[in-house]
Design a protein around this motif. Structure first.
Motif, PDB file in Angstrom:
ATOM      1  N   ILE A  57       0.856  -1.376   0.135  1.00 27.39           N
ATOM      2  CA  ILE A  57      -0.026  -0.036   0.006  1.00 27.39           C
ATOM      3  C   ILE A  57       0.798   1.161  -0.057  1.00 27.39           C
ATOM      4  N   ALA A  58       1.854   1.301   0.670  1.00 30.97           N
ATOM      5  CA  ALA A  58       2.871   2.527   0.730  1.00 30.97           C
ATOM      6  C   ALA A  58       3.523   2.689  -0.710  1.00 30.97           C
ATOM      7  N   LYS A  59       3.918   1.532  -1.277  1.00 27.55           N
ATOM      8  CA  LYS A  59       4.405   1.864  -2.521  1.00 27.55           C
ATOM      9  C   LYS A  59       3.373   2.254  -3.828  1.00 27.55           C
ATOM     10  N   GLU A  60       2.174   1.770  -3.349  1.00 32.90           N
ATOM     11  CA  GLU A  60       1.073   2.232  -4.338  1.00 32.90           C
ATOM     12  C   GLU A  60       0.804   3.797  -4.077  1.00 32.90           C
ATOM     13  N   GLU A  61       0.498   4.156  -2.947  1.00 36.12           N
ATOM     14  CA  GLU A  61       0.477   5.614  -2.517  1.00 36.12           C
ATOM     15  C   GLU A  61       1.786   6.487  -2.929  1.00 36.12           C
ATOM     16  N   ARG A  62       2.914   6.074  -3.013  1.00 34.21           N
ATOM     17  CA  ARG A  62       3.832   6.848  -3.458  1.00 34.21           C
ATOM     18  C   ARG A  62       3.865   6.881  -5.168  1.00 34.21           C
ATOM     19  N   LEU A  63       3.323   5.803  -5.880  1.00 31.90           N
ATOM     20  CA  LEU A  63       3.010   5.820  -7.034  1.00 31.90           C
ATOM     21  C   LEU A  63       1.808   6.941  -7.255  1.00 31.90           C
ATOM     22  N   HIS A  64       0.800   6.834  -6.719  1.00 34.69           N
ATOM     23  CA  HIS A  64      -0.283   8.129  -6.703  1.00 34.69           C
ATOM     24  C   HIS A  64       0.272   9.463  -6.739  1.00 34.69           C
ATOM     25  N   SER A  65       1.146   9.420  -5.758  1.00 33.90           N
ATOM     26  CA  SER A  65       1.641  10.912  -5.686  1.00 33.90           C
ATOM     27  C   SER A  65       2.310  11.296  -6.747  1.00 33.90           C
ATOM     28  N   GLN A  66       3.264  10.387  -7.493  1.00 37.93           N
ATOM     29  CA  GLN A  66       3.999  10.685  -8.405  1.00 37.93           C
ATOM     30  C   GLN A  66       2.979  11.073  -9.831  1.00 37.93           C
ATOM     31  N   TRP A  67       2.006  10.192  -9.881  1.00 37.43           N
ATOM     32  CA  TRP A  67       0.788  10.368 -10.926  1.00 37.43           C
ATOM     33  C   TRP A  67       0.428  11.940 -10.904  1.00 37.43           C
ATOM     34  N   ILE A  68      -0.188  12.062  -9.507  1.00 39.88           N
ATOM     35  CA  ILE A  68      -0.581  13.354  -9.384  1.00 39.88           C
ATOM     36  C   ILE A  68       0.406  14.616  -9.676  1.00 39.88           C
ATOM     37  N   ALA A  69       1.764  14.532  -9.057  1.00 39.26           N
ATOM     38  CA  ALA A  69       2.653  15.278  -9.415  1.00 39.26           C
ATOM     39  C   ALA A  69       3.018  15.815 -10.905  1.00 39.26           C
ATOM     40  N   ALA A  70       2.654  14.665 -11.674  1.00 40.21           N
ATOM     41  CA  ALA A  70       2.948  14.965 -13.240  1.00 40.21           C
ATOM     42  C   ALA A  70       1.556  15.991 -13.624  1.00 40.21           C
ATOM     43  N   LEU A  71       0.638  16.087 -12.843  1.00 40.84           N
ATOM     44  CA  LEU A  71      -0.531  17.034 -13.281  1.00 40.84           C
ATOM     45  C   LEU A  71      -0.232  18.515 -12.685  1.00 40.84           C
ATOM     46  N   LEU A  72       0.680  18.684 -11.991  1.00 41.60           N
ATOM     47  CA  LEU A  72       1.050  19.938 -11.340  1.00 41.60           C
ATOM     48  C   LEU A  72       2.219  20.453 -12.072  1.00 41.60           C
ATOM     49  N   PRO A  73       2.455  21.959 -12.177  1.00 39.04           N
ATOM     50  CA  PRO A  73       3.615  22.599 -12.545  1.00 39.04           C
ATOM     51  C   PRO A  73       4.665  22.563 -11.599  1.00 39.04           C
ATOM     52  N   SER A  74       4.286  22.593 -10.449  1.00 40.30           N
ATOM     53  CA  SER A  74       5.373  22.521  -9.415  1.00 40.30           C
ATOM     54  C   SER A  74       4.872  21.884  -8.430  1.00 40.30           C
ATOM     55  N   LEU A  75       5.646  21.451  -7.385  1.00 46.19           N
ATOM     56  CA  LEU A  75       5.338  20.429  -6.185  1.00 46.19           C
ATOM     57  C   LEU A  75       5.212  21.473  -5.084  1.00 46.19           C
TER      58      LEU A  75
END
Length: 171
Positions: free
Chosen positions: A57-75
């Motif tokens: 679950i931790a690895k998948e949550e990290r993956l989700h954060s990466q996918w969402i990061a790609a939607l943002l101009p800056s973090l």
């Protein structure tokens, strides 16, 4: 005033600043979830059955954060202190069993919002990311529920409701 998920996403779709802020909060939430779950993997009472599930679950949550990061101009900055929901849940006061129950409640709550996003008129790239996240979050909810006792699920319900109120979510 608390809103249903459908009302909330409709409002979000009409305001690009709110949408951007929400995406930042989603990134922060996923990143914090990954960090907390990575920490939980070191809990001395975690069993050999529980640890690999929490690690996944931790690895998948990290993956989700990466996918969402790609939607943002800056973090945005990731900060534990600004987490309205988890402040109400008060993680430090919970037993391992209650932590697992709290994970279930949080994932269940997210499912409702993610489903509303997927079914919304938000831009395709946003809906596609959350459509990929949705089945994983369903697994997370079921996994946490299976790892927690019924007593812990009941014992954490009140804190979960306080967290929902802090987020202005309809109960």
């Amino acid at each position: 005033m608390p809103k249903t998920s459908k009302e909330w996403v409709e409002e979000l779709s009409q305001d690009s600043l709110k949408l951007h802020h929400w995406l930042e909060r989603q990134y922060i939430g996923e990143e914090l979830a990954a960090r907390r779950l990575e920490e939980l993997c070191n809990h001395p009472d975690l069993t050999d059955k529980q640890r690999p599930i929490i690690s996944r679950i931790a690895k998948e949550e990290r993956l989700h954060s990466q996918w969402i990061a790609a939607l943002l101009p800056s973090l945005p900055e990731v900060n534990y202190d600004k987490d309205r929901y988890w402040t109400q849940v008060d993680l430090k006061s919970l037993s391992l069993d209650e932590l697992l129950a709290a994970g279930h409640h949080a994932e269940e709550m997210r499912l409702e919002r993610i489903q509303a996003v997927v079914e919304s008129s938000l831009p395709n790239n946003i809906r596609e990311v959350f459509a990929k996240i949705l089945p994983m979050e369903k697994f997370h909810s079921r996994a946490f529920e299976s790892l927690a006792s019924k007593e812990a699920l009941q014992a954490t319900e009140e804190k979960h409701l306080a967290g929902r109120l802090a987020l202005n979510l309809e109960i």
